[in-house]
Design a protein around this motif. Sequence first.
Motif, short mmCIF file in Angstrom:
data_model
loop_
_atom_site.label_atom_id
_atom_site.label_comp_id
_atom_site.label_asym_id
_atom_site.label_seq_id
_atom_site.Cartn_x
_atom_site.Cartn_y
_atom_site.Cartn_z
N ARG A 89 28.28 43.95 39.82
CA ARG A 89 28.61 45.35 40.14
C ARG A 89 29.66 45.42 41.25
NH1 ARG A 89 22.96 46.15 39.65
NH2 ARG A 89 22.73 46.02 41.92
N LEU A 90 29.49 44.60 42.28
CA LEU A 90 30.43 44.63 43.39
C LEU A 90 31.81 44.12 42.99
CD1 LEU A 90 28.04 43.46 46.24
CD2 LEU A 90 29.26 45.63 46.17
N PHE A 91 31.85 43.02 42.23
CA PHE A 91 33.15 42.50 41.79
C PHE A 91 33.86 43.53 40.90
CE2 PHE A 91 31.76 37.90 42.51
CZ PHE A 91 32.64 37.72 43.56
N GLU A 92 33.12 44.23 40.05
CA GLU A 92 33.72 45.27 39.21
C GLU A 92 34.24 46.42 40.07
OE1 GLU A 92 31.02 44.68 35.15
OE2 GLU A 92 30.47 46.20 36.63
N SER A 93 33.51 46.75 41.14
CA SER A 93 33.93 47.88 41.99
C SER A 93 35.22 47.60 42.74
CB SER A 93 32.82 48.24 42.97
OG SER A 93 32.69 47.25 43.99
N VAL A 94 35.49 46.32 43.04
CA VAL A 94 36.73 45.98 43.77
C VAL A 94 37.80 45.44 42.81
CG1 VAL A 94 35.53 45.54 45.94
CG2 VAL A 94 35.89 43.65 44.35
N GLY A 95 37.48 45.37 41.51
CA GLY A 95 38.46 44.92 40.52
C GLY A 95 38.76 43.44 40.57
N ASN A 96 37.81 42.62 41.02
CA ASN A 96 38.03 41.16 41.09
C ASN A 96 37.58 40.54 39.78
OD1 ASN A 96 37.77 38.31 41.65
ND2 ASN A 96 37.85 38.83 43.83
N MET A 97 38.54 40.33 38.86
CA MET A 97 38.21 39.82 37.52
C MET A 97 37.73 38.37 37.57
SD MET A 97 41.21 41.48 35.17
CE MET A 97 40.50 40.75 33.69
N HIS A 98 38.31 37.58 38.46
CA HIS A 98 37.90 36.17 38.54
C HIS A 98 36.43 36.07 38.95
CE1 HIS A 98 39.08 31.82 39.95
NE2 HIS A 98 38.23 31.84 38.94
N GLY A 99 36.07 36.88 39.95
CA GLY A 99 34.67 36.89 40.37
C GLY A 99 33.76 37.33 39.23
N GLN A 100 34.19 38.34 38.47
CA GLN A 100 33.38 38.79 37.33
C GLN A 100 33.16 37.68 36.33
OE1 GLN A 100 34.84 42.60 35.63
NE2 GLN A 100 36.00 42.85 37.53
N ALA A 101 34.24 36.93 36.02
CA ALA A 101 34.13 35.86 35.03
C ALA A 101 33.17 34.77 35.50
CB ALA A 101 35.51 35.27 34.75
N LEU A 102 33.23 34.41 36.79
CA LEU A 102 32.35 33.38 37.31
C LEU A 102 30.90 33.81 37.24
CD1 LEU A 102 34.43 32.23 40.43
CD2 LEU A 102 34.13 30.98 38.28
#
Length: 968
Positions: free
Chosen positions: A741-754
């Motif tokens: 949820r937090l990675f999506e809120s800041v738009g960090n796609m790499h974090g989302q993938a991990l």
Amino acid sequence: MELIADQQPLDLGGPRQRVALAVLGLNVNRVTSVDHLIDAIWGEAPPPTARAQIQVCISSLRKRFADAGRSEAIKTRSPGYLLELDSSEVDSLEFGELVAAAQQDAEAGRTAAAAATLRTALGLWRGPALDGVTSDLLRHEAIVLNDRRLTVLEERFRLDLMLGRHEEANAELPALISVHPLRERLHGLLMVALYRAGRQAEALEVFQRARALLVEEIGIEPGPELRELEHAILNRSPALDLAPVELASPEPESRVTPRQLPTTIGDFTGRDGFLDEIRRLVGAEAGLAVPIVAISGRGGVGKSALAIHAAHELGQHFPDGHLYVDLHAPESDDRTPALLARFLRALGVSATSVPDGADERAELYRSQLAGKRVLVVLDGVRDEAQVRPLLPGSPTCAVIATSRSRLSGVPGALCLDIGVFDADGAVDLLGRIIGVDRVQAEPEAAAELVALCDGLPLALRIAGARLASRTHWRIDGLVRRLRDEQRRLDELSHRGLEIRSNIGLTYQSLPDLARRLFRLFSLVQAPDSPAWVAAALLDVDLATAEDTLDGLVEAQAMETVQYPDSPHPRYRFHELIRAYAREQLLDIETSVDRDAALARMLGGWMALAEQAHRREYGGDYTVIHGTAARWHLPAEVSAEIIGTPMTWWDSERHALVAAVRQAAEAGLDELCWDLALTSVTLFEAKGYFDDWRETACLALGAASEAGNRTGTAAAQYSLGTLHMFQTRTAEAANCFRAALRLFESVGNMHGQALVLRNAAHVDGIRGDNEAMLAKYDEALEIMPLVGDRIGEAHIQRNLAGWWLGQGQTARARGLLEQALSISRQEHCLRVEAQVLHRFAELHVAVERFDLAREALHRVLRIVRNIGDQIGEAHAVYGLGVVRQREGRLDAAATTMAHALDLSRRLGERLVEARSRYALGEIALLRADLMLASTHLRVARTLFAALGSTVWLDRTLGLLSEAEVGVPG
């Protein structure tokens, strides 16, 4: 596990009391929290009444201790309980002290005494550690203790061989090797013992058997030590011959002949080894050179006391007099011409006959001493230049000099570097000052006082003098005052004696840059540090930093630590010196300068950790980074420092954890979470789960407090990954949801993938295959977009495992070939090993066991070279599977037992559970129903705790078969 009083074992009650006592005993004289006791007794599923039941357990144990006359042994101390016992009352502590004493004897050349002490220590063992205590938490502690016992046993055999006891070793070692066949050192000891008994051929046979065993069981060749030993035996190397044991020199007769020597202190203690060295050199018959002893050490360590005591002991050897000068004294004229004039007058030369020139005085001085037996004591020498003109020319004389710097430039000098007292020596000195009765009345307080004084004789004398002058004081009262680090130097002052001024003499003698480093180094919280840390603190190049550090070491303001596996020294303060340096830091350096130096140091750790990860993974793969400033060394210097990344990481583990802790304390949230996440590379490979948890929690706290959403997401992802590795699936899933949820809120796609990649793995463990495949597919779409090729290979490997389980070997092979190609293109050996391990599973599925074995041997070579212990546990388990599928049950059982041992030591519960399952299956095939049932019951418990439904169903089915013929 026994509690013995008056040579009779006491009934401890039920298993919970046994576990509770074991935990308290392992933490004896330290507070054990209630939470720790709960974890030890019930693991992850404590009952609601756990805390009340702990109170019942403790109450029961207190009654047992009261029955033994020790009603105060267990005390309530927040946040739990404290078991207070003397080291002689706890076998493990007594064992440790005996081993330490034996080590000192061995280092001093007292080989027979060391061997005898180790036999006494080993005699304390009556079976495996914590035998009969059932607790997953204590299992690791038992393994550590048992391994320590085996290491000490090996050392005892080594000493026995030095003493020519090879026949006894030949009788004992074969049985020990049969129990521990993979301990290469045992094989080496037996080879030496056989060779010295004239049995060269048998010694070589031992090597061949050891090699065959290692190759067969775990797929590796013997290590270099064993191979070099074989070569030495083949060539009958003289290095293998028994060295003669040196006889101690007879002590000279002691007859005090005072001249200029000040009186020696009446309570002089310790330093026996140094006194022996001085006696050996100074008390020997005159040769061709003047005997010179140069005693060095930091201020307050007792250099002068040792020199004066030794001079008094050797007085009878120098009937023509003793010359002494105290160069510490404020009124002393330490100029060489003045010292020569002083000594000449003491030798009977009239003042009017003393020459004016320094050279003429030195010539007359040597002439006066020619053929005489005179002892010269130079106390508090500044450097070698001050010593040389004062050296006699006649070998019938001798010189003892003391200095804070090592006088290595004095030709032919015996340099003795003396340090602080060990705990026993320090307590002995304290007892001589204030009385043994007072020390024995408060042994714990005395031990803490010794620690707070850093074992420094001057500090102990000051503390002892304060207690001696105040007979109504308790030791623990002074200890409470000394615990305050900011007041400690104030408290260590008494009637003209003080530590602060003593350290200040050293500090004031330093050049400006060394003084600044002295101050800034007090910022370091790690136990010790490499030289580049000084470069970061000063913001200078490495060569300048190393030269400055060497100046501090030479001035005894800092000490070096040399670890066996590291070519470079490390640096640290003694605690009292650190306290003084901290005072100077706060007095002189501005807060801006302090903060900047700390940021540079922590930025240096961040830069090196980042580069180590890149070299391990081939780039910034499988990790995200923040925007905190780095402090960079030149590329070639960084490459040399890092060397083999995993080796560097492992050696710097404690320093990295301390750096994360300091970043959190300083509010450097961006650096804190970045360094914590990057260090997971080490924690994951080595199974350092406690360090992983601490750093991730620190990062989560720092990022959350600062409102840093990316950092909070990264910390949640790290904690989730830790839970995933420990197969705590519910906790892992919760952390991954929060991180996503937090990675999506800041738009960090790499974090989302991990996060999606690891969350998919958790879904697979829990049997939710639909959710697993959806997350893998989504993560696999993102990885190429963010350029994470290794993350892409990870997912391909994991998907290959899924398709392999579905029997679609061709699809699995295609994915694995893509993953292997990526890992090799990016030079990422870690992931290459993981992919090859999955290839081995594929080969087993199609019954190409030869290819599976070949792949796993390659995996083992890789993971051992890069230090990936978790990977090693998986690979050894894989080899066991291959051997079991081939029908080689003996070899499979041995290999699985090794995998079980590795996994238990590392806390790798999935491999532990699967190894248990395999051992149960093998036992069932051998019709050993009792053993099969034992292994499978443990596997059932583990798989249930892991939430691994597929493996749990398999285990339950196999367990039902095993228990058909097992009595209830």
